[in-house]
Scaffold this motif. Structure first.
Motif, PDB file in Angstrom:
ATOM      1  N   LEU A 101      84.843  20.002  32.070  1.00  0.00           N
ATOM      2  CA  LEU A 101      84.898  21.233  31.288  1.00  0.00           C
ATOM      3  C   LEU A 101      86.276  21.879  31.394  1.00  0.00           C
ATOM      4  CD1 LEU A 101      83.673  23.512  29.610  1.00  0.00           C
ATOM      5  CD2 LEU A 101      82.812  24.518  31.746  1.00  0.00           C
ATOM      6  N   VAL A 102      86.808  21.954  32.603  1.00  0.00           N
ATOM      7  CA  VAL A 102      88.135  22.544  32.800  1.00  0.00           C
ATOM      8  C   VAL A 102      89.175  21.741  32.019  1.00  0.00           C
ATOM      9  CG1 VAL A 102      89.964  22.965  34.492  1.00  0.00           C
ATOM     10  CG2 VAL A 102      87.599  23.590  35.023  1.00  0.00           C
ATOM     11  N   TRP A 103      89.080  20.412  32.117  1.00  0.00           N
ATOM     12  CA  TRP A 103      90.037  19.587  31.388  1.00  0.00           C
ATOM     13  C   TRP A 103      89.923  19.819  29.893  1.00  0.00           C
ATOM     14  CZ3 TRP A 103      94.384  17.483  30.855  1.00  0.00           C
ATOM     15  CH2 TRP A 103      94.626  16.613  29.800  1.00  0.00           C
ATOM     16  N   HIS A 104      88.700  19.871  29.380  1.00  0.00           N
ATOM     17  CA  HIS A 104      88.491  20.096  27.946  1.00  0.00           C
ATOM     18  C   HIS A 104      89.143  21.405  27.513  1.00  0.00           C
ATOM     19  CE1 HIS A 104      86.059  20.057  24.121  1.00  0.00           C
ATOM     20  NE2 HIS A 104      86.391  21.340  24.205  1.00  0.00           N
ATOM     21  N   VAL A 116     105.439   8.815  29.722  1.00  0.00           N
ATOM     22  CA  VAL A 116     104.884  10.167  29.748  1.00  0.00           C
ATOM     23  C   VAL A 116     103.352  10.132  29.708  1.00  0.00           C
ATOM     24  CG1 VAL A 116     106.913  11.241  28.738  1.00  0.00           C
ATOM     25  CG2 VAL A 116     105.120  10.379  27.230  1.00  0.00           C
ATOM     26  N   LEU A 117     102.784   8.984  30.029  1.00  0.00           N
ATOM     27  CA  LEU A 117     101.338   8.828  29.966  1.00  0.00           C
ATOM     28  C   LEU A 117     100.641   9.520  31.136  1.00  0.00           C
ATOM     29  CD1 LEU A 117      99.352   7.517  28.041  1.00  0.00           C
ATOM     30  CD2 LEU A 117      99.456   5.432  29.393  1.00  0.00           C
ATOM     31  N   PHE A 118     101.244   9.460  32.318  1.00  0.00           N
ATOM     32  CA  PHE A 118     100.655  10.082  33.499  1.00  0.00           C
ATOM     33  C   PHE A 118     101.036  11.565  33.547  1.00  0.00           C
ATOM     34  CE2 PHE A 118     100.670   5.641  34.578  1.00  0.00           C
ATOM     35  CZ  PHE A 118      99.539   5.461  35.352  1.00  0.00           C
ATOM     36  N   GLY A 119     100.105  12.378  34.015  1.00  0.00           N
ATOM     37  CA  GLY A 119     100.388  13.800  34.146  1.00  0.00           C
ATOM     38  C   GLY A 119     101.438  14.074  35.212  1.00  0.00           C
ATOM     39  N   ALA A 120     102.169  15.167  35.052  1.00  0.00           N
ATOM     40  CA  ALA A 120     103.186  15.553  36.030  1.00  0.00           C
ATOM     41  C   ALA A 120     102.512  16.252  37.206  1.00  0.00           C
ATOM     42  CB  ALA A 120     104.214  16.468  35.376  1.00  0.00           C
ATOM     43  N   LEU A 121     102.852  15.848  38.425  1.00  0.00           N
ATOM     44  CA  LEU A 121     102.176  16.366  39.613  1.00  0.00           C
ATOM     45  C   LEU A 121     102.284  17.881  39.755  1.00  0.00           C
ATOM     46  CD1 LEU A 121     103.070  13.692  42.321  1.00  0.00           C
ATOM     47  CD2 LEU A 121     100.853  14.069  41.232  1.00  0.00           C
ATOM     48  N   HIS A 122     103.397  18.458  39.344  1.00  0.00           N
ATOM     49  CA  HIS A 122     103.560  19.904  39.515  1.00  0.00           C
ATOM     50  C   HIS A 122     102.625  20.688  38.607  1.00  0.00           C
ATOM     51  CE1 HIS A 122     106.212  19.288  36.011  1.00  0.00           C
ATOM     52  NE2 HIS A 122     106.048  20.569  35.756  1.00  0.00           N
ATOM     53  N   THR A 123     102.035  20.019  37.599  1.00  0.00           N
ATOM     54  CA  THR A 123     101.045  20.688  36.755  1.00  0.00           C
ATOM     55  C   THR A 123      99.618  20.245  37.097  1.00  0.00           C
ATOM     56  OG1 THR A 123     101.232  19.001  35.004  1.00  0.00           O
ATOM     57  CG2 THR A 123     102.680  20.922  34.869  1.00  0.00           C
ATOM     58  N   THR A 124      99.435  18.988  37.478  1.00  0.00           N
ATOM     59  CA  THR A 124      98.073  18.489  37.706  1.00  0.00           C
ATOM     60  C   THR A 124      97.507  18.926  39.054  1.00  0.00           C
ATOM     61  OG1 THR A 124      98.946  16.391  38.580  1.00  0.00           O
ATOM     62  CG2 THR A 124      98.415  16.473  36.218  1.00  0.00           C
ATOM     63  N   PRO A 162      98.063  21.585  41.140  1.00  0.00           N
ATOM     64  CA  PRO A 162      97.558  22.965  41.200  1.00  0.00           C
ATOM     65  C   PRO A 162      96.305  23.160  40.352  1.00  0.00           C
ATOM     66  CG  PRO A 162      99.934  22.954  40.882  1.00  0.00           C
ATOM     67  CD  PRO A 162      99.470  21.541  40.693  1.00  0.00           C
ATOM     68  N   THR A 163      96.259  22.508  39.184  1.00  0.00           N
ATOM     69  CA  THR A 163      95.103  22.643  38.301  1.00  0.00           C
ATOM     70  C   THR A 163      93.844  22.079  38.946  1.00  0.00           C
ATOM     71  OG1 THR A 163      96.534  22.473  36.358  1.00  0.00           O
ATOM     72  CG2 THR A 163      94.185  22.089  36.020  1.00  0.00           C
ATOM     73  N   ILE A 164      93.958  20.900  39.547  1.00  0.00           N
ATOM     74  CA  ILE A 164      92.809  20.297  40.218  1.00  0.00           C
ATOM     75  C   ILE A 164      92.322  21.190  41.355  1.00  0.00           C
ATOM     76  CG2 ILE A 164      92.012  18.299  41.558  1.00  0.00           C
ATOM     77  CD1 ILE A 164      94.222  16.680  40.070  1.00  0.00           C
ATOM     78  N   ALA A 165      93.266  21.730  42.121  1.00  0.00           N
ATOM     79  CA  ALA A 165      92.904  22.590  43.256  1.00  0.00           C
ATOM     80  C   ALA A 165      92.200  23.868  42.781  1.00  0.00           C
ATOM     81  CB  ALA A 165      94.155  22.940  44.060  1.00  0.00           C
ATOM     82  N   ILE A 166      92.745  24.500  41.743  1.00  0.00           N
ATOM     83  CA  ILE A 166      92.155  25.747  41.235  1.00  0.00           C
ATOM     84  C   ILE A 166      90.755  25.495  40.677  1.00  0.00           C
ATOM     85  CG2 ILE A 166      92.369  27.504  39.432  1.00  0.00           C
ATOM     86  CD1 ILE A 166      95.429  27.275  39.819  1.00  0.00           C
ATOM     87  N   GLY A 190      87.721  15.979  42.580  1.00  0.00           N
ATOM     88  CA  GLY A 190      88.657  16.219  41.481  1.00  0.00           C
ATOM     89  C   GLY A 190      89.819  15.240  41.480  1.00  0.00           C
ATOM     90  N   LEU A 191      90.326  14.923  42.652  1.00  0.00           N
ATOM     91  CA  LEU A 191      91.455  13.985  42.756  1.00  0.00           C
ATOM     92  C   LEU A 191      91.050  12.582  42.313  1.00  0.00           C
ATOM     93  CD1 LEU A 191      92.794  15.230  46.195  1.00  0.00           C
ATOM     94  CD2 LEU A 191      94.049  15.362  44.027  1.00  0.00           C
ATOM     95  N   LEU A 192      89.890  12.114  42.778  1.00  0.00           N
ATOM     96  CA  LEU A 192      89.438  10.773  42.406  1.00  0.00           C
ATOM     97  C   LEU A 192      89.038  10.712  40.929  1.00  0.00           C
ATOM     98  CD1 LEU A 192      87.394   9.792  45.584  1.00  0.00           C
ATOM     99  CD2 LEU A 192      89.681   9.026  44.919  1.00  0.00           C
TER     100      LEU A 192
END
Length: 242
Positions: free
Chosen positions: A53-56, A94-102, A104-108, A130-132
């Protein structure tokens, strides 16, 4: 790149290594501050339900929202995390997400609900989920952008919906691997349901007219490319004048 090459490259990519390392840290934290079996199961289940849901919502309202390019400071992030991907969906760099954005989002998205369910151990379990899940998303996302047809019917279905998102109409099928929330929120579609291709499927609405007021993405990109990326690569459609 074929499937075997993808598997090798996937497990060597720094983002996947970072997610797996962070998962290992979660396991160690859980071992020090364990939650009960019921709390752990609930935290994992909550992570698996909330993450899609968050990703959507992020995909629909942030990545496809027409507001980040209006900021000189946010436009480079938007360009990197989504504009470039839609400009050329098969550009693997650019297929993989950038860690500085992914990260924090996963943690939140996962830590608070995990904490409420099971304290430190619950938070660690939810974050690991969330990480897996992100690792799974990234692998399936790669499959969706490789030029081969998967044998499994469910992966074919998943890939077709995502291909339609990139090459036919960007306003729908936001889930990538899970279209449950698309169905619930009314954004699921199949190509036969849409009368014609979206004119903004490759530029997400950032065109020359928009660039007159908000030029930062254009400046970073060296111009605004138009048309199908394969035709551009063949020289049949050029880039718009910079």
């Amino acid at each position: 790149m074929d499937f075997k090459s993808l598997v090798v490259a996937y497990f060597q990519h720094y983002t996947i290594l970072a997610y797996l390392a962070a998962t290992a840290v979660c396991v160690m934290v859980f071992a020090l501050y364990p939650a009960s079996l019921l709390q752990t199961a609930a935290a994992v289940a909550a992570g698996m339900l909330i993450y899609p849901l968050v990703w959507h919502l992020l995909h629909q309202y942030v990545l496809h929202g027409r507001w980040m390019w209006k900021s000189k400071w946010l436009s480079p992030t938007w360009k990197r995390i989504h504009y470039d991907h839609h400009q050329d969906p098969n550009h693997l760099e650019v297929l993989f997400g950038a860690l500085h954005t992914t990260l924090p989002t996963i943690a939140i998205a996962t830590l608070p609900i995990g904490w409420l369910i099971g304290g430190v151990g619950g938070a660690a379990a939810a974050l690991a989920t969330g990480l897996l899940t992100t690792c799974y998303y990234e692998f399936m996302h790669c499959i969706q952008h490789l030029a081969f047809k998967p044998k499994a019917k469910w992966i074919q279905h998943m890939k077709q919906r995502h291909v339609e998102h990139h090459y036919f109409h960007e306003d729908g099928n936001y889930g990538i691997t899970n279209y449950m929330w698309d169905r619930i929120l009314g954004t699921y579609y199949e190509k036969k349901d849409i009368p014609k291709r979206s004119p903004t499927v490759f530029n997400l609405g950032y065109d020359e007219e928009v660039a007159k007021t908000y030029p930062w993405v254009k400046e970073l990109s060296g111009g605004i490319a138009s048309g199908h990326p394969r035709r551009r690569a063949l020289g049949k459609e050029g880039a718009d004048a910079a």
